[in-house]
Design a protein around this motif. Structure first.
Motif, PDB file in Angstrom:
ATOM      1  N   ILE A 195       0.853  -1.178   0.000  1.00 35.47           N
ATOM      2  CA  ILE A 195       0.000   0.000   0.000  1.00 35.47           C
ATOM      3  C   ILE A 195       0.895   1.236   0.000  1.00 35.47           C
ATOM      4  CG2 ILE A 195      -1.958   1.137   1.108  1.00 35.47           C
ATOM      5  CD1 ILE A 195      -2.436  -1.805   0.251  1.00 35.47           C
ATOM      6  N   VAL A 228      -3.930   7.130  -2.666  1.00 37.57           N
ATOM      7  CA  VAL A 228      -3.392   5.976  -1.953  1.00 37.57           C
ATOM      8  C   VAL A 228      -3.669   4.765  -2.844  1.00 37.57           C
ATOM      9  CG1 VAL A 228      -5.543   5.694  -0.618  1.00 37.57           C
ATOM     10  CG2 VAL A 228      -3.422   4.639   0.186  1.00 37.57           C
ATOM     11  N   SER A 276      -3.004   0.427  -3.882  1.00 37.29           N
ATOM     12  CA  SER A 276      -2.650  -0.950  -3.554  1.00 37.29           C
ATOM     13  C   SER A 276      -2.064  -1.595  -4.805  1.00 37.29           C
ATOM     14  CB  SER A 276      -3.894  -1.724  -3.096  1.00 37.29           C
ATOM     15  OG  SER A 276      -3.640  -3.119  -3.065  1.00 37.29           O
ATOM     16  N   LYS A 283       5.898   3.862   0.796  1.00 40.02           N
ATOM     17  CA  LYS A 283       5.167   2.655   1.161  1.00 40.02           C
ATOM     18  C   LYS A 283       4.606   2.810   2.570  1.00 40.02           C
ATOM     19  CE  LYS A 283       5.349  -2.373   1.389  1.00 40.02           C
ATOM     20  NZ  LYS A 283       6.083  -3.613   1.046  1.00 40.02           N
ATOM     21  N   LEU A 284       3.312   2.552   2.700  1.00 42.03           N
ATOM     22  CA  LEU A 284       2.637   2.653   3.992  1.00 42.03           C
ATOM     23  C   LEU A 284       2.670   1.329   4.748  1.00 42.03           C
ATOM     24  CD1 LEU A 284      -0.467   4.686   2.772  1.00 42.03           C
ATOM     25  CD2 LEU A 284       1.521   5.571   3.993  1.00 42.03           C
ATOM     26  N   ARG A 285       2.446   0.226   4.035  1.00 37.82           N
ATOM     27  CA  ARG A 285       2.432  -1.077   4.685  1.00 37.82           C
ATOM     28  C   ARG A 285       2.376  -2.169   3.622  1.00 37.82           C
ATOM     29  NH1 ARG A 285      -2.692  -3.295   4.404  1.00 37.82           N
ATOM     30  NH2 ARG A 285      -4.421  -1.843   4.022  1.00 37.82           N
ATOM     31  N   GLU A 321       0.508  -5.616   1.935  1.00 38.68           N
ATOM     32  CA  GLU A 321      -0.859  -6.098   1.754  1.00 38.68           C
ATOM     33  C   GLU A 321      -1.238  -7.010   2.912  1.00 38.68           C
ATOM     34  OE1 GLU A 321      -2.786  -6.665  -2.485  1.00 38.68           O
ATOM     35  OE2 GLU A 321      -1.009  -7.906  -2.268  1.00 38.68           O
ATOM     36  N   ALA A 335      -9.371  -0.348   7.280  1.00 37.89           N
ATOM     37  CA  ALA A 335      -7.957  -0.289   6.910  1.00 37.89           C
ATOM     38  C   ALA A 335      -7.726   0.749   5.817  1.00 37.89           C
ATOM     39  CB  ALA A 335      -7.487  -1.663   6.447  1.00 37.89           C
ATOM     40  N   ILE A 336      -8.642   0.816   4.845  1.00 36.22           N
ATOM     41  CA  ILE A 336      -8.495   1.794   3.762  1.00 36.22           C
ATOM     42  C   ILE A 336      -8.614   3.212   4.307  1.00 36.22           C
ATOM     43  CG2 ILE A 336      -9.502   2.658   1.619  1.00 36.22           C
ATOM     44  CD1 ILE A 336     -10.349  -0.207   0.983  1.00 36.22           C
ATOM     45  N   ASP A 354      -5.352   3.999   5.873  1.00 36.94           N
ATOM     46  CA  ASP A 354      -4.345   4.219   4.830  1.00 36.94           C
ATOM     47  C   ASP A 354      -4.532   5.587   4.180  1.00 36.94           C
ATOM     48  OD1 ASP A 354      -3.310   1.668   5.265  1.00 36.94           O
ATOM     49  OD2 ASP A 354      -4.542   0.754   3.695  1.00 36.94           O
ATOM     50  N   THR A 355      -5.786   5.966   3.960  1.00 29.77           N
ATOM     51  CA  THR A 355      -6.067   7.262   3.343  1.00 29.77           C
ATOM     52  C   THR A 355      -5.561   8.402   4.222  1.00 29.77           C
ATOM     53  OG1 THR A 355      -8.018   6.373   2.209  1.00 29.77           O
ATOM     54  CG2 THR A 355      -7.907   8.758   2.476  1.00 29.77           C
ATOM     55  N   ALA A 387      -1.775   8.449   4.005  1.00 32.28           N
ATOM     56  CA  ALA A 387      -1.317   8.981   2.719  1.00 32.28           C
ATOM     57  C   ALA A 387      -1.460  10.496   2.681  1.00 32.28           C
ATOM     58  CB  ALA A 387      -2.104   8.334   1.577  1.00 32.28           C
TER      59      ALA A 387
END
Length: 338
Positions: free
Chosen positions: A236, A252, A254, A295-297, A299, A311-312, A315-316, A319
């Motif tokens: 991600i 953001v 994937s 890179k955030l993390r 998958e 989770a999204i 992540d948003t 980002a």
């Protein structure tokens, strides 16, 4: 730049200054080699030519042995490789299919059939680890001896280093595998990016998050296919999308196989734009270039869509924070230069 599949084309230049390799990523070492090739070509009044292979020879041998784990992760799709070669000023590219016939072609026959008869080489530039021909028995000395006998020049370029690190496709793959996008950008000379036409997905993103965010569009996404099943980068990422609007679109993304919602195993780059400037058509069919900046993390698989939605959302937020800091840093750098 003209692109040819194989060497049997009347439109090919009758003579050329040539370099040979896989050029995965077209990193700074490749760029230095192409700059030297251009200089030598100009002195000889020859067009520049890159001879490359698809699939990657190591992909071919891994499949032949039934050991897919031996195939290298792919940095760039063929489209992106060709785009970078064009940016480097290459006049023509010849893509040779790496198959049984090519793998079994002896080095001397490769020189005669491909380099001399097919491409009319006047100059050949290779890397210091260049090997070719059946069982990789051909090397720089083989090529140099043929050049002396057949009347073409041969040169070898030694390794290219940045801050003491040898620049190579392997080094780029290692950086991407670690998620070190800054290191990858330093080796490539640009942010790592993937391009492709926006394709229709499962429209699942429109449903995700609608109730919790109240946005109406949920997490709408742009979908780009990565045409190799083993991408060098996965996970991600905070990204910027180019080519769909006048300014880069923050987002953001994937990159991978989407284990929670997809069992087909295909690799997809799925980008949720932070804000949706593309209207209802969503950019379908347009060519986009997505820069993977941070890179955030990795998958992960989630127990249902509610957990995936949470989770999204996280992540948003991550980002947005990174991209805001990134933009501020770029503005400060610009002021410092002024």
């Amino acid at each position: 730049m003209r692109v040819f599949r194989g060497v049997h084309h009347p439109e090919l230049a009758p003579a050329c200054a040539l370099t040979i390799g896989n050029f995965d990523g077209v990193h700074r070492g490749h760029q230095a080699m192409l700059a030297l090739l251009q200089s030598e070509a100009r002195h000889r009044d020859l067009p520049t030519c890159v001879l490359t292979f698809e699939p990657h020879p190591r992909d071919y041998f891994a499949a032949k042995l039934g050991k897919p784990e031996l195939a290298p992760a792919r940095i760039a799709t063929l489209r992106d490789k060709l785009a970078e070669l064009e940016r480097c000023g290459v006049d023509q590219v010849v893509v040779l299919p790496f198959n049984d016939a090519l793998a079994s072609l002896p080095a001397q026959d490769f020189i005669r059939q491909v380099l001399i008869q097919g491409l009319g080489v006047g100059y050949v530039l290779v890397g210091d680890d260049f090997r070719f021909g059946a069982k990789r028995l051909g090397d720089y000395a083989t090529l140099d001896a043929a050049g002396r006998a057949q009347g073409f020049d041969v040169a070898r370029m030694l390794s290219y280093e940045v801050h003491g690190l040898r620049v190579s496709s392997s080094a780029v793959r290692d950086a991407l595998a670690r998620g070190d996008m800054s290191a990858a950008a330093a080796l490539l000379g640009r942010p790592y990016a993937i391009s492709g036409h926006v394709v229709h997905g499962r429209k699942l993103g429109r449903q995700l998050g609608e109730s919790s965010l109240g946005a109406g569009n949920g997490f709408r996404t742009l979908n780009l296919r990565f045409t190799h099943d083993k991408p060098a980068a996965q996970g991600i990422f905070a990204v910027q999308v180019h080519g769909l609007a006048p300014d880069p679109i923050p987002g953001v993304a994937s990159l991978g196989r989407r284990p929670t919602v997809e069992d087909a195993g295909r690799v997809l780059l799925e980008v949720h734009c932070l804000g949706w400037p593309l209207g209802p058509e969503g950019g379908y069919g347009k060519l986009a270039r997505v820069e993977l900046l941070h890179k955030l993390r990795d998958e992960a698989r989630y127990d249902g869509l509610e957990a995936l939605t949470a989770a999204i959302a996280a992540d948003t937020a991550a980002a947005r924070a990174f991209l805001a800091a990134h933009a501020a840093e770029r503005r400060q750098t610009t002021r410092d230069r002024i």
